[in-house]
Design an enzyme around this catalytic site. Structure first.
Site, PDB file in Angstrom:
ATOM      1  N   GLN A 277       0.824  -1.213   0.000  1.00 57.45           N
ATOM      2  CA  GLN A 277       0.000   0.000   0.000  1.00 57.45           C
ATOM      3  C   GLN A 277       0.855   1.260   0.000  1.00 57.45           C
ATOM      4  O   GLN A 277       0.480   2.262  -0.615  1.00 57.45           O
ATOM      5  CB  GLN A 277      -0.922  -0.028   1.243  1.00 57.45           C
ATOM      6  CG  GLN A 277      -2.122   0.885   1.142  1.00 57.45           C
ATOM      7  CD  GLN A 277      -3.288   0.252   0.406  1.00 57.45           C
ATOM      8  OE1 GLN A 277      -3.623  -0.904   0.623  1.00 57.45           O
ATOM      9  NE2 GLN A 277      -3.918   0.995  -0.482  1.00 57.45           N
TER      10      GLN A 277
ATOM     11  N   LYS B 229       1.776   1.685  -3.649  1.00 56.46           N
ATOM     12  CA  LYS B 229       0.564   1.975  -4.430  1.00 56.46           C
ATOM     13  C   LYS B 229       0.111   3.410  -4.197  1.00 56.46           C
ATOM     14  O   LYS B 229      -0.173   4.157  -5.136  1.00 56.46           O
ATOM     15  CB  LYS B 229      -0.547   1.006  -4.004  1.00 56.46           C
ATOM     16  CG  LYS B 229      -1.851   1.165  -4.724  1.00 56.46           C
ATOM     17  CD  LYS B 229      -3.003   0.418  -4.060  1.00 56.46           C
ATOM     18  CE  LYS B 229      -2.718  -1.035  -3.785  1.00 56.46           C
ATOM     19  NZ  LYS B 229      -3.947  -1.789  -3.453  1.00 56.46           N
TER      20      LYS B 229
ATOM     21  N   LYS C  62      -2.466  -1.140   6.724  1.00 58.93           N
ATOM     22  CA  LYS C  62      -3.531  -2.134   6.474  1.00 58.93           C
ATOM     23  C   LYS C  62      -3.962  -2.696   7.815  1.00 58.93           C
ATOM     24  O   LYS C  62      -3.191  -2.687   8.777  1.00 58.93           O
ATOM     25  CB  LYS C  62      -2.993  -3.281   5.606  1.00 58.93           C
ATOM     26  CG  LYS C  62      -4.059  -4.048   4.868  1.00 58.93           C
ATOM     27  CD  LYS C  62      -4.440  -3.350   3.586  1.00 58.93           C
ATOM     28  CE  LYS C  62      -5.547  -4.061   2.845  1.00 58.93           C
ATOM     29  NZ  LYS C  62      -5.723  -3.495   1.509  1.00 58.93           N
TER      30      LYS C  62
ATOM     31  N   ASP D 115     -11.771  -3.690   2.438  1.00 58.63           N
ATOM     32  CA  ASP D 115     -10.998  -4.667   1.650  1.00 58.63           C
ATOM     33  C   ASP D 115     -11.863  -5.927   1.688  1.00 58.63           C
ATOM     34  O   ASP D 115     -13.092  -5.807   1.823  1.00 58.63           O
ATOM     35  CB  ASP D 115      -9.590  -4.863   2.256  1.00 58.63           C
ATOM     36  CG  ASP D 115      -8.654  -5.631   1.316  1.00 58.63           C
ATOM     37  OD1 ASP D 115      -8.137  -5.030   0.367  1.00 58.63           O
ATOM     38  OD2 ASP D 115      -8.449  -6.846   1.524  1.00 58.63           O
TER      39      ASP D 115
ATOM     40  N   THR E 147     -12.201   0.773  -7.729  1.00 54.40           N
ATOM     41  CA  THR E 147     -11.088  -0.158  -7.963  1.00 54.40           C
ATOM     42  C   THR E 147     -11.286  -0.912  -9.283  1.00 54.40           C
ATOM     43  O   THR E 147     -10.375  -0.976 -10.124  1.00 54.40           O
ATOM     44  CB  THR E 147     -10.929  -1.147  -6.801  1.00 54.40           C
ATOM     45  OG1 THR E 147     -10.929  -0.422  -5.575  1.00 54.40           O
ATOM     46  CG2 THR E 147      -9.644  -1.932  -6.924  1.00 54.40           C
TER      47      THR E 147
ATOM     48  N   ASN F 137     -16.241  -6.968  -4.871  1.00 53.73           N
ATOM     49  CA  ASN F 137     -16.280  -5.569  -5.281  1.00 53.73           C
ATOM     50  C   ASN F 137     -15.431  -5.319  -6.521  1.00 53.73           C
ATOM     51  O   ASN F 137     -15.884  -4.738  -7.506  1.00 53.73           O
ATOM     52  CB  ASN F 137     -15.817  -4.701  -4.097  1.00 53.73           C
ATOM     53  CG  ASN F 137     -15.628  -3.248  -4.492  1.00 53.73           C
ATOM     54  OD1 ASN F 137     -14.625  -2.889  -5.092  1.00 53.73           O
ATOM     55  ND2 ASN F 137     -16.600  -2.411  -4.182  1.00 53.73           N
TER      56      ASN F 137
ATOM     57  N   SER G 106     -10.521   7.013  -2.442  1.00 49.90           N
ATOM     58  CA  SER G 106     -10.486   7.225  -0.980  1.00 49.90           C
ATOM     59  C   SER G 106      -9.766   8.529  -0.663  1.00 49.90           C
ATOM     60  O   SER G 106     -10.178   9.289   0.215  1.00 49.90           O
ATOM     61  CB  SER G 106      -9.753   6.076  -0.282  1.00 49.90           C
ATOM     62  OG  SER G 106     -10.592   4.956  -0.112  1.00 49.90           O
TER      63      SER G 106
HETATM   64  P1  NDP Z   1     -14.657  -8.966  -1.716  1.00 45.50           P
HETATM   65  O1  NDP Z   1     -14.791  -9.408  -0.311  1.00 45.50           O
HETATM   66  O2  NDP Z   1     -15.666  -8.024  -2.256  1.00 45.50           O
HETATM   67  O3  NDP Z   1     -14.602 -10.243  -2.695  1.00 45.50           O
HETATM   68  C1  NDP Z   1     -13.618 -11.209  -2.639  1.00 45.50           C
HETATM   69  C2  NDP Z   1     -14.137 -12.433  -3.368  1.00 45.50           C
HETATM   70  O4  NDP Z   1     -13.041 -13.195  -3.796  1.00 45.50           O
HETATM   71  C3  NDP Z   1     -15.004 -13.323  -2.501  1.00 45.50           C
HETATM   72  O5  NDP Z   1     -16.291 -13.399  -3.004  1.00 45.50           O
HETATM   73  C4  NDP Z   1     -14.309 -14.656  -2.518  1.00 45.50           C
HETATM   74  O6  NDP Z   1     -15.146 -15.780  -2.738  1.00 45.50           O
HETATM   75  C5  NDP Z   1     -13.417 -14.555  -3.714  1.00 45.50           C
HETATM   76  N1  NDP Z   1     -12.259 -15.412  -3.546  1.00 45.50           N
HETATM   77  C6  NDP Z   1     -11.421 -15.499  -2.502  1.00 45.50           C
HETATM   78  N2  NDP Z   1     -10.469 -16.403  -2.746  1.00 45.50           N
HETATM   79  C7  NDP Z   1     -10.727 -16.901  -3.972  1.00 45.50           C
HETATM   80  C8  NDP Z   1     -10.101 -17.851  -4.811  1.00 45.50           C
HETATM   81  N3  NDP Z   1      -8.987 -18.476  -4.433  1.00 45.50           N
HETATM   82  N4  NDP Z   1     -10.648 -18.094  -6.024  1.00 45.50           N
HETATM   83  C9  NDP Z   1     -11.769 -17.457  -6.424  1.00 45.50           C
HETATM   84  N5  NDP Z   1     -12.384 -16.547  -5.675  1.00 45.50           N
HETATM   85  C10 NDP Z   1     -11.889 -16.283  -4.479  1.00 45.50           C
HETATM   86  O7  NDP Z   1     -13.193  -8.354  -1.849  1.00 45.50           O
HETATM   87  P2  NDP Z   1     -12.654  -7.245  -2.858  1.00 45.50           P
HETATM   88  O8  NDP Z   1     -13.246  -7.419  -4.200  1.00 45.50           O
HETATM   89  O9  NDP Z   1     -12.754  -5.943  -2.174  1.00 45.50           O
HETATM   90  O10 NDP Z   1     -11.104  -7.625  -2.879  1.00 45.50           O
HETATM   91  C11 NDP Z   1     -10.555  -8.560  -3.821  1.00 45.50           C
HETATM   92  C12 NDP Z   1      -9.073  -8.315  -3.962  1.00 45.50           C
HETATM   93  O11 NDP Z   1      -8.853  -6.964  -4.412  1.00 45.50           O
HETATM   94  C13 NDP Z   1      -8.250  -8.423  -2.673  1.00 45.50           C
HETATM   95  O12 NDP Z   1      -6.963  -8.889  -2.997  1.00 45.50           O
HETATM   96  C14 NDP Z   1      -8.157  -6.976  -2.193  1.00 45.50           C
HETATM   97  O13 NDP Z   1      -7.045  -6.774  -1.343  1.00 45.50           O
HETATM   98  C15 NDP Z   1      -7.975  -6.279  -3.532  1.00 45.50           C
HETATM   99  N6  NDP Z   1      -8.294  -4.861  -3.552  1.00 45.50           N
HETATM  100  C16 NDP Z   1      -9.490  -4.376  -3.113  1.00 45.50           C
HETATM  101  C17 NDP Z   1      -9.754  -3.030  -3.176  1.00 45.50           C
HETATM  102  C18 NDP Z   1     -11.080  -2.453  -2.782  1.00 45.50           C
HETATM  103  O14 NDP Z   1     -11.255  -1.228  -2.948  1.00 45.50           O
HETATM  104  N7  NDP Z   1     -12.045  -3.248  -2.308  1.00 45.50           N
HETATM  105  C19 NDP Z   1      -8.747  -2.066  -3.650  1.00 45.50           C
HETATM  106  C20 NDP Z   1      -7.552  -2.693  -4.192  1.00 45.50           C
HETATM  107  C21 NDP Z   1      -7.339  -4.031  -4.108  1.00 45.50           C
HETATM  108  P3  NDP Z   1     -15.985 -16.508  -1.595  1.00 45.50           P
HETATM  109  O15 NDP Z   1     -17.240 -15.670  -1.505  1.00 45.50           O
HETATM  110  O16 NDP Z   1     -16.208 -17.881  -2.131  1.00 45.50           O
HETATM  111  O17 NDP Z   1     -15.137 -16.449  -0.345  1.00 45.50           O
HETATM  112  O1  2IT Z   2      -5.935  -2.564  -1.310  1.00 45.33           O
HETATM  113  C1  2IT Z   2      -6.443  -1.424  -1.371  1.00 45.33           C
HETATM  114  O2  2IT Z   2      -5.924  -0.515  -2.029  1.00 45.33           O
HETATM  115  C2  2IT Z   2      -7.708  -1.196  -0.663  1.00 45.33           C
HETATM  116  N1  2IT Z   2      -8.247  -2.137  -0.087  1.00 45.33           N
HETATM  117  C3  2IT Z   2      -8.315   0.177  -0.628  1.00 45.33           C
HETATM  118  C4  2IT Z   2      -7.687   1.015   0.447  1.00 45.33           C
HETATM  119  C5  2IT Z   2      -8.327   2.360   0.694  1.00 45.33           C
HETATM  120  O3  2IT Z   2      -7.854   3.005   1.646  1.00 45.33           O
HETATM  121  O4  2IT Z   2      -9.251   2.770  -0.010  1.00 45.33           O
END
Ligand code: NDP
Ligand code: 2IT
Length: 447
Positions: free
Chosen positions: A114, A117, A129, A169, A212, A243, A380
């Site tokens: 982070q 980034k 984090k 997250d 994102t 998300n 953010s």
């Molecule tokens: P969410 O909680 O919205 O969704 C994560 C999803 O990923 C879950 O539904 C989960 O499935 C699925 N998942 C987990 N492990 C696996 C796997 N091995 N194979 C397939 N699916 C899987 O999280 P986000 O979308 O917010 O975050 C996803 C990624 O993006 C993370 O690495 C996060 O750190 C990163 N990220 C998020 C940001 C944000 O603004 N939200 C910003 C930047 C990065 P299940 O429901 O089956 O557990």
């Molecule tokens: O991994 C990421 O960049 C996030 N989960 C978002 C962090 C934030 O402060 O919006």
């Protein structure tokens, strides 16, 4: 052994000894070290200040007990953390993750990533984090609320708009942020922007929810544009159903891309002719309900395969948007065999070190998450400035800003990543971010 490799090995020895067993953290550090140590070595100010070594030791790690009562009246105990990695260029900033698999190593790796980034966004944001080993699956709304309140009872001592500003997250979305912010406001007796990702009714920014995933698509459009190509008609395999995955899918469809997969831990949904917006909406609703994606309604024309990965399909662009290390060497092999031209990370560190090596040796153009998924934290950052000014911008204005920020990140990574007539985005992103943070750290002297 190359000079770069030897430098990295020497650097990693004490870091590994000091952080033994913290494999995800060590993986993230090594990936950055391999690109920036030669820069550090060749700049006497950076070298004297030992910039990278400092960054491998978070400013502080806060660990706390979270005690709450479940619906049956039983006391439940979880472990919570906040890792405040570096505030050299702005307040600590980064998300909160609730998942039973969360370890301190994961949060240290995520805080480390982070820092870089956030520097790339061009905004004044430090890095951190946090999270908990709490499993929200199967928990009622009341249980989620009580957990969030108990978590914030501890966390509130360590955060604030100029100190540390958490966000969401994995498993921390708008609902959880509402409970966390409500608890913070009540504990502090102050309404202040100490958390981002807030609802629009109480200080949230337009487009933070989408940022994102949309930003990821804007980033790959900048990559394609640079190569004289467009997204139109490209087949896109996406992993995850959360998300990031669903918003990337939505924006890709708007831009005439063909989204062929989404997935979760139960398996992969395939749409050979492309997901419709209705199909993406259904997946999003399943995630909100805490349900899997194994049984899509027939009219959506999706097929579900329990044991398939998105990477087993035929596609041009791979967007891993689920979690860390979801792509191992075998999955990387599938992505190469599929004939992909781009792999851009929506998730943080979705490739194992072996997978990253395989992709680096292939013809695929790779975009690291610290560049390609920075759209969320960027908005953010805009939420923080809107909160500070008490003035809010329209969704259109924020979306334009997001696009510009992603194009600027692309330009920064491209400028530092030129290599043999091509762009090494991994190196470019690491070096551009490192220089910015290193300039601040060296300016402060030894503190
Ligand atoms: P969410 O909680 O919205 O969704 C994560 C999803 O990923 C879950 O539904 C989960 O499935 C699925 N998942 C987990 N492990 C696996 C796997 N091995 N194979 C397939 N699916 C899987 O999280 P986000 O979308 O917010 O975050 C996803 C990624 O993006 C993370 O690495 C996060 O750190 C990163 N990220 C998020 C940001 C944000 O603004 N939200 C910003 C930047 C990065 P299940 O429901 O089956 O557990
Ligand atoms: O991994 C990421 O960049 C996030 N989960 C978002 C962090 C934030 O402060 O919006």
């Amino acid at each position: 052994m190359t000079d770069r490799h030897a430098l990295t090995q020497t650097f990693m020895q004490p870091v590994t000894a000091r952080n033994s067993g913290q494999d995800t953290f060590l993986q993230a550090v090594e990936e950055v070290a391999a690109d920036v140590l030669t820069i550090e070595k060749n700049n006497p100010d950076y070298a004297t200040a030992k910039v990278l070594e400092r960054l491998t030791e978070p400013d502080r790690v806060i660990s706390f007990r979270v005690t709450w009562v479940d619906d049956a009246g039983d006391v439940q105990i979880n472990r919570g953390w906040r890792v405040q990695t570096c505030n050299a260029i702005g307040p600590y900033k980064g998300g909160l993750r609730f998942h039973p698999s969360v370890t301190l190593s994961d949060l240290k790796f995520l805080g480390f990533e982070q820092v870089f980034k956030n520097a790339l966004t061009g905004l004044p944001l430090g890095g951190g984090k946090g999270g908990a080993d709490f499993d929200p699956s199967g928990r009622s709304d009341g249980e989620i609320m009580r957990f969030c309140q108990a978590f914030m009872t501890e966390l509130s001592r360590y955060i604030g708009p100029d100190m540390d500003v958490p966000a969401g997250d994995i498993n921390v979305g708008t609902r959880e942020i509402g409970y966390l912010f409500g608890a913070y406001k009540s504990l502090k007796g102050q309404f202040e922007g100490a958390i981002t990702g807030k609802g629009m009714a109480f200080g949230g920014s337009a487009m933070r929810v989408e940022a994102t995933g949309y930003g990821l698509i804007y980033f790959i459009q900048a990559m394609l544009d640079h190569a004289g190509d467009t997204l139109s008609g490209k087949r896109i395999a996406i992993s995850g159903k959360g998300n990031v995955a669903t918003h990337a899918a939505e924006k890709a469809i708007c831009e005439d891309g063909i989204v062929v997969t989404l997935s979760d831990t139960s398996g992969t949904l395939i749409a050979d002719d492309g997901f419709s917006q209705d199909a993406v909406d259904w997946v999003r609703t399943q995630k909100q309900k805490g349900a899997d994606i194994s049984d899509p309604p027939a009219h959506l024309n999706l097929s579900f395969e329990k044991d398939a990965l998105p990477w087993d399909q035929s596609f041009d662009i791979a967007l891993p948007c689920a979690t860390q290390n979801e792509i191992d060497a075998n999955a990387a092999h599938s992505i190469i065999n599929a004939g992909a031209i781009i792999l851009a990370e929506g998730a943080n560190m979705p490739l194992t070190a072996d997978a990253l090596d395989k992709i680096a040796q292939s013809k695929i153009t790779y975009a690291p998450g610290k560049a390609s998924n920075a759209g969320g934290v960027a908005i953010s950052g805009l939420e923080m400035s809107q909160n500070a000014h008490g003035q809010f911008e329209s969704a259109d204005a924020i979306d334009q800003n997001l696009k510009k920020i992603m194009q600027d990140i692309h330009a920064r990574a491209a400028a530092e990543g030129r290599e043999d007539g091509k762009i090494n985005y991994r190196r470019g992103a690491n070096v551009a971010a490192y220089r910015k943070v290193a300039d601040a750290i060296t300016a402060f002297g030894v503190v």
